[in-house]
Enzyme design. Sequence first.
Site, short mmCIF file in Angstrom:
data_model
loop_
_atom_site.label_atom_id
_atom_site.label_comp_id
_atom_site.label_asym_id
_atom_site.label_seq_id
_atom_site.Cartn_x
_atom_site.Cartn_y
_atom_site.Cartn_z
NE ARG A 124 45.49 64.24 21.96
CZ ARG A 124 46.33 65.37 21.40
NH1 ARG A 124 46.46 65.45 20.21
NH2 ARG A 124 46.93 65.89 22.40
CG ASP A 324 54.51 69.73 22.48
OD1 ASP A 324 53.70 68.75 22.98
OD2 ASP A 324 54.11 70.77 22.11
CE LYS A 351 50.87 66.42 25.25
NZ LYS A 351 50.10 67.82 25.06
NE ARG A 355 53.92 62.76 21.19
CZ ARG A 355 53.69 63.83 20.77
NH1 ARG A 355 53.98 64.91 21.84
NH2 ARG A 355 53.16 64.11 19.87
NE ARG A 397 55.35 67.64 19.34
CZ ARG A 397 55.63 68.66 18.59
NH1 ARG A 397 56.61 68.76 18.08
NH2 ARG A 397 54.57 69.59 18.63
C1 S3P Z 1 49.66 73.03 22.89
C2 S3P Z 1 49.97 72.90 24.13
C3 S3P Z 1 50.26 71.68 24.62
C4 S3P Z 1 51.13 70.84 23.39
C5 S3P Z 1 50.53 71.02 22.05
C6 S3P Z 1 50.28 72.34 21.56
C7 S3P Z 1 49.29 74.46 22.17
O1 S3P Z 1 49.35 70.67 24.81
O2 S3P Z 1 51.59 69.47 23.69
O3 S3P Z 1 51.30 70.32 21.20
O4 S3P Z 1 49.28 75.18 21.14
O5 S3P Z 1 48.46 75.04 23.27
P1 S3P Z 1 48.64 70.70 26.26
O6 S3P Z 1 48.37 72.02 26.78
O7 S3P Z 1 47.38 70.07 26.05
O8 S3P Z 1 49.67 69.87 27.10
#
Ligand code: S3P
Length: 439
Positions: A124, A324, A351, A355, A397
Amino acid sequence: MSDRLRGELRLPGDKSMSHRALLYAALADGETLVTGAGDGHDVRSTASLIAALGASVSREQTTSIDAPGTARWRVRSGGRRSLRPATAPLDCGNSGTSMRLGAGLVAGIPGTHTLTGDASLQRRPMARVLEPLGAMGARAVGSGDEGARAPLTITTDGSLRSVTWTPSTPSAQVKGCVLLAALAANGESSYREAVATRDHSERMLSARGALIRTTRGLDGTTVTIAPGPLSALPHVTIPGDPSSAAFWLVAGSLHPNADLLVRDVSLNPTRRHSIDLLRRMGARIDEFPHPDTGSGEPVGDLRVRSAALHGIEMSATDVAMAIDEVPILSLAAAMASGASSIRGAGELRAKESDRIAGIAAGLAALGLSITVVGDDLHFAGSGRPASGATAALADHRLAMTFAIAGLVAGVEVTVDDPGAAAVSYPTFYEDLARIGAAA
Ligand code: S3P
């Protein structure tokens, strides 16, 4: 086929809030009891991370008032000055939030820190946190060809420069990283975002006495934070995770005979967008807000009943606000009557899995129509899942989305890695069996 879906659900605590509750507890001088925390693998990774940095972390027995799939954590810390680099790499497992927020935390702790994770996490993108931490004066480097993947190495003397940061992609994780590092900076820092992402960092830091303010303008939102210690907070309660609730909101909407009550869910305005999108599709979702308990988050119960969903257009802003929930919303779009599109979903490739590829392959394996053009997903709609075998790509997910397809259509869906659900929702299959078994 389950002829009817009935019952009440109490969900694991919100994952985003659970991570932050633990990280902020480690930065405060005092003791915090966190109840209702999500007990998935990701939150455990954060608990291990703060323990490795020197906080005293113990898991306590849950009681009859705790929701299933939640954990109680007691954290004792002497604040930032009591924390030290870990003796071994900090293993964040599958958890992007542990790594990205963890990077912000360690940037204020003098020494050299290494953060690593599983194969998914090592793929990632991490430049998005290495760059602001570098701009603040930490030496923050990654691995791999572009030097932007985990393992990450962060070397710092613990005193950082203040920064004004504008990310290239909306991300609450990057915001959470910058705000954590900013607590150790030499002046006020600001974070500017074009789309307001989840604001748990702002709410929870403010509850711990941080001087933090949000200003909204035509070009987006700016969060400004002053450096300083966090104050002690003896008890933090985490409400149910709206991203987990979304699976039941879609299941209840799509199943022909459903009436479900999902209790104690966070209805934070920055997290509830999937409810609003489903309503645009015709979902029957009733909200029963709880009285304000001073927890800093709006919380309520959600009732969902069967509905005739119809297709809608979802924009890149919708994607950012329901990041999400896109996998489960894709199932709704594939089964709703008429066409739908989800546009500008490129961030989904970064992700826990790609996805977009995973949704497309999984829904197609169940005979549902989906076409991917660049970063846009198009659905013909009016589909009905057939029995089939799906690949979760080790992504929680995706595993849960495909299981819900089987539940609502009453067909046999196999998921190659059902255990992936435990990353965020360890009691998912128990809940699935219980609401489907209602007489
Ligand atoms: C999250 C932010 C999101 C989300 C992740 C949790 C967080 O990611 O997809 O499951 O707790 O700040 P991104 O902010 O990188 O999109």
